[in-house]
Each structure stands twice: as C-alpha cells, then as structure tokens.
Design a protein around this motif. Structure first.
Motif, PDB file in Angstrom:
ATOM      1  N   GLU A  11      47.120  40.420  28.004  1.00 58.02           N
ATOM      2  CA  GLU A  11      46.382  40.734  29.226  1.00 58.02           C
ATOM      3  C   GLU A  11      44.901  40.948  28.919  1.00 58.02           C
ATOM      4  N   TYR A  12      44.607  41.637  27.835  1.00 61.20           N
ATOM      5  CA  TYR A  12      43.216  41.852  27.430  1.00 61.20           C
ATOM      6  C   TYR A  12      42.528  40.507  27.182  1.00 61.20           C
ATOM      7  N   ALA A  13      43.193  39.625  26.462  1.00 60.03           N
ATOM      8  CA  ALA A  13      42.620  38.307  26.183  1.00 60.03           C
ATOM      9  C   ALA A  13      42.403  37.519  27.476  1.00 60.03           C
ATOM     10  N   ARG A  14      43.366  37.591  28.379  1.00 63.89           N
ATOM     11  CA  ARG A  14      43.258  36.868  29.652  1.00 63.89           C
ATOM     12  C   ARG A  14      42.050  37.325  30.446  1.00 63.89           C
ATOM     13  N   LYS A  15      41.784  38.615  30.422  1.00 62.34           N
ATOM     14  CA  LYS A  15      40.664  39.165  31.191  1.00 62.34           C
ATOM     15  C   LYS A  15      39.309  38.759  30.612  1.00 62.34           C
ATOM     16  N   GLN A  16      39.302  38.218  29.398  1.00 55.31           N
ATOM     17  CA  GLN A  16      38.064  37.741  28.793  1.00 55.31           C
ATOM     18  C   GLN A  16      37.680  36.361  29.319  1.00 55.31           C
ATOM     19  N   LEU A  17      38.615  35.719  30.014  1.00 48.92           N
ATOM     20  CA  LEU A  17      38.421  34.343  30.466  1.00 48.92           C
ATOM     21  C   LEU A  17      38.109  34.282  31.956  1.00 48.92           C
ATOM     22  N   ASP A  18      37.370  33.273  32.326  1.00 50.09           N
ATOM     23  CA  ASP A  18      37.099  32.989  33.733  1.00 50.09           C
ATOM     24  C   ASP A  18      37.536  31.540  33.980  1.00 50.09           C
ATOM     25  N   THR A  19      38.854  31.323  33.904  1.00 49.97           N
ATOM     26  CA  THR A  19      39.397  29.980  34.035  1.00 49.97           C
ATOM     27  C   THR A  19      40.499  29.981  35.091  1.00 49.97           C
ATOM     28  N   ASP A  20      40.792  28.814  35.628  1.00 48.92           N
ATOM     29  CA  ASP A  20      41.878  28.688  36.593  1.00 48.92           C
ATOM     30  C   ASP A  20      43.241  28.808  35.914  1.00 48.92           C
ATOM     31  N   ILE A  21      43.307  28.291  34.700  1.00 53.49           N
ATOM     32  CA  ILE A  21      44.553  28.278  33.930  1.00 53.49           C
ATOM     33  C   ILE A  21      44.290  28.907  32.567  1.00 53.49           C
ATOM     34  N   HIS A  30      51.491  20.895  41.203  1.00 55.64           N
ATOM     35  CA  HIS A  30      52.250  21.667  42.184  1.00 55.64           C
ATOM     36  C   HIS A  30      51.583  23.011  42.471  1.00 55.64           C
ATOM     37  N   ASP A  31      51.246  23.245  43.719  1.00 60.54           N
ATOM     38  CA  ASP A  31      50.613  24.512  44.099  1.00 60.54           C
ATOM     39  C   ASP A  31      51.525  25.712  43.892  1.00 60.54           C
ATOM     40  N   ASP A  32      52.845  25.495  44.026  1.00 57.42           N
ATOM     41  CA  ASP A  32      53.761  26.630  43.968  1.00 57.42           C
ATOM     42  C   ASP A  32      54.279  26.946  42.562  1.00 57.42           C
ATOM     43  N   ILE A  33      53.867  26.181  41.558  1.00 59.24           N
ATOM     44  CA  ILE A  33      54.247  26.488  40.180  1.00 59.24           C
ATOM     45  C   ILE A  33      53.143  27.335  39.558  1.00 59.24           C
ATOM     46  N   ALA A  34      53.513  28.522  39.065  1.00 57.29           N
ATOM     47  CA  ALA A  34      52.533  29.460  38.508  1.00 57.29           C
ATOM     48  C   ALA A  34      52.550  29.506  36.990  1.00 57.29           C
ATOM     49  N   VAL A  35      53.639  29.053  36.391  1.00 54.90           N
ATOM     50  CA  VAL A  35      53.758  29.105  34.928  1.00 54.90           C
ATOM     51  C   VAL A  35      54.509  27.873  34.438  1.00 54.90           C
ATOM     52  N   SER A  36      54.090  27.386  33.288  1.00 58.44           N
ATOM     53  CA  SER A  36      54.729  26.246  32.646  1.00 58.44           C
ATOM     54  C   SER A  36      54.862  26.583  31.168  1.00 58.44           C
ATOM     55  N   TYR A  37      56.007  26.298  30.605  1.00 61.85           N
ATOM     56  CA  TYR A  37      56.158  26.552  29.165  1.00 61.85           C
ATOM     57  C   TYR A  37      56.721  25.318  28.482  1.00 61.85           C
ATOM     58  N   GLY A  38      56.406  25.197  27.199  1.00 66.65           N
ATOM     59  CA  GLY A  38      56.770  24.004  26.455  1.00 66.65           C
ATOM     60  C   GLY A  38      58.049  24.150  25.659  1.00 66.65           C
ATOM     61  N   ALA A  90      51.523  28.179  29.785  1.00 66.69           N
ATOM     62  CA  ALA A  90      50.293  28.155  30.579  1.00 66.69           C
ATOM     63  C   ALA A  90      50.569  28.817  31.928  1.00 66.69           C
ATOM     64  N   TYR A  91      49.601  29.568  32.420  1.00 70.47           N
ATOM     65  CA  TYR A  91      49.733  30.296  33.681  1.00 70.47           C
ATOM     66  C   TYR A  91      48.525  30.035  34.560  1.00 70.47           C
ATOM     67  N   LYS A  92      48.736  30.083  35.872  1.00 74.32           N
ATOM     68  CA  LYS A  92      47.615  30.108  36.802  1.00 74.32           C
ATOM     69  C   LYS A  92      47.082  31.534  36.819  1.00 74.32           C
ATOM     70  N   ASN A  93      45.810  31.674  36.530  1.00 76.11           N
ATOM     71  CA  ASN A  93      45.193  32.995  36.451  1.00 76.11           C
ATOM     72  C   ASN A  93      45.287  33.751  37.775  1.00 76.11           C
ATOM     73  N   ALA A  94      45.083  33.064  38.878  1.00 80.03           N
ATOM     74  CA  ALA A  94      45.124  33.732  40.183  1.00 80.03           C
ATOM     75  C   ALA A  94      46.510  34.309  40.455  1.00 80.03           C
ATOM     76  N   ALA A  95      47.557  33.594  40.050  1.00 84.68           N
ATOM     77  CA  ALA A  95      48.924  34.092  40.248  1.00 84.68           C
ATOM     78  C   ALA A  95      49.171  35.324  39.387  1.00 84.68           C
ATOM     79  N   LEU A  96      48.683  35.301  38.152  1.00 87.34           N
ATOM     80  CA  LEU A  96      48.820  36.487  37.298  1.00 87.34           C
ATOM     81  C   LEU A  96      48.069  37.670  37.900  1.00 87.34           C
ATOM     82  N   ASN A  97      46.914  37.411  38.496  1.00 81.72           N
ATOM     83  CA  ASN A  97      46.165  38.492  39.148  1.00 81.72           C
ATOM     84  C   ASN A  97      46.984  39.126  40.273  1.00 81.72           C
ATOM     85  N   GLU A  98      47.730  38.292  40.999  1.00 83.08           N
ATOM     86  CA  GLU A  98      48.542  38.795  42.117  1.00 83.08           C
ATOM     87  C   GLU A  98      49.608  39.800  41.672  1.00 83.08           C
ATOM     88  N   ILE A  99      50.099  39.657  40.444  1.00 87.93           N
ATOM     89  CA  ILE A  99      51.151  40.561  39.963  1.00 87.93           C
ATOM     90  C   ILE A  99      50.591  41.638  39.024  1.00 87.93           C
TER      91      ILE A  99
END
Length: 194
Positions: free
Chosen positions: A21-31, A57-65, A113-122
C-alpha cells in the motif's frame, strides 16, 4: 534513461499489505503492477499481457498471471503451481462463490495488476501479515468488480520450502483468514483450490 525511485523497507518493518500500500501511494498511475523479485517473466510482453484485461474491461479491477515452477523444482514446489494456475484464462465475480468457493478470490501479488481507482475505493491493501491480495480481491468483488486470470502472462516462481516453512506459511494464512471471519462466512471452508 528511465528514472527509478528506490525505497528501502527494513525487513523488520515489512508487512505484505502495508508495504504494498505504501508503494502504491507513491505512484500516480491508472494501473499498478506488482511483481516480486523472484518471479521471472517467461516473455518480454508479460506486462502487456497482464494489464490487457484491465484495459479491455471496465468492470475488471485486478488481473493476475500464471506461475510455473522453476526447472528442477520438486513436487511440493510444482504441484501447487499446476493445481492453482491452469492453462486457460478466466474471469471471476462474486456470484462465482457457489462454484469456486475461496478460489473465487484467489490471486497472487507475485504477478498482478490492479486499477488504482478501484483500490482507492476499498481503502487499498489492508495491513496484514499475508494474503493482502486475497482480502483486496474479496473487497473488490463485493463492490461489483471482477478478477481476471491471465494465463498467457507467465512467470517462473516457486519456492523450495522446508516442511517447517510450509507449515508456517499455511499457519499464517489460516491465522489472517480467521481474523476476518466475514470472508469465511461468505465462502465457507477453504478446503480445495486456492
């Protein structure tokens, strides 16, 4: 030349959820893409393949490999990879709980990979000992988002744990899941995949 910001987290301060979460907050990216240091991409287009479901897909918030074991891995390293990471891509949603149980929320931040906006929502990743990805996916799916398994985004990633280390991993997983019984109530017992 690419500019990289390196942030050193002392091992004593590392927490799977809080550090990510700390690392994510350092970024200003969509994904935001998470890839652990020991997950080795099989092809140069890994990131492109990993984020493709998020872009399409607009409704997919996370993708994993997909994770495959390193060459020469023993059965304890290889079997979980083969069992949990199949050859076929998949999209799951909260309504799939009846079919997949706890596997509905299965994800690994070793290659995700996650959509940052979706992570912000939770509220982002929870500060937890382990399984921050599982809790984030559960929250995202309960918000109506979906998760994509991108089987073509492949990394080599496995661990040669001792029996004691395996026990500790599963103990920690059980402990953090017991701390959040709401998810257990939603999916029932974790007795199969995931």
């Amino acid at each position: 030349m690419l500019k990289a910001k390196v942030i050193i987290i002392p091992q004593a301060d590392f927490n799977h959820g809080a550090t990510r979460e700390y690392a994510r907050k350092q970024l200003d990216t969509d994904i935001v893409v998470y890839l652990t240091q020991d997950a080795i991409p099989v092809s140069a287009d890994l990131i492109e393949l990993l984020v493709k479901p998020l872009i399409k897909h607009d409704d997919i918030a996370v993708s994993y490999g997909r994770q495959i074991a390193y060459q020469g891995a023993n059965i304890f390293e290889a079997f979980p990879r083969e069992y949990n990471y199949g050859n076929n891509s998949q999209i799951r949603e909260i309504d799939d709980v009846a079919e997949y149980g706890v596997y509905t929320f299965f994800c690994s931040n070793s290659c995700a990979a996650y959509k940052n906006a979706a992570l912000n929502e939770i509220g982002g990743f929870k500060s937890v000992l382990t399984n921050e990805d599982y809790f984030a996916v559960a929250d995202l799916l309960q918000k109506g988002y979906k998760i994509a398994y991108a089987a073509d985004a492949v990394v080599k990633h496995s661990h040669s744990y001792t029996l004691w280390q395996e026990f500790q991993r599963y103990f920690d997983t059980g402990y953090v899941r017991a701390e959040s019984p709401i998810i257990q109530q939603l999916v029932g017992q974790a007795e199969s995949r995931g």
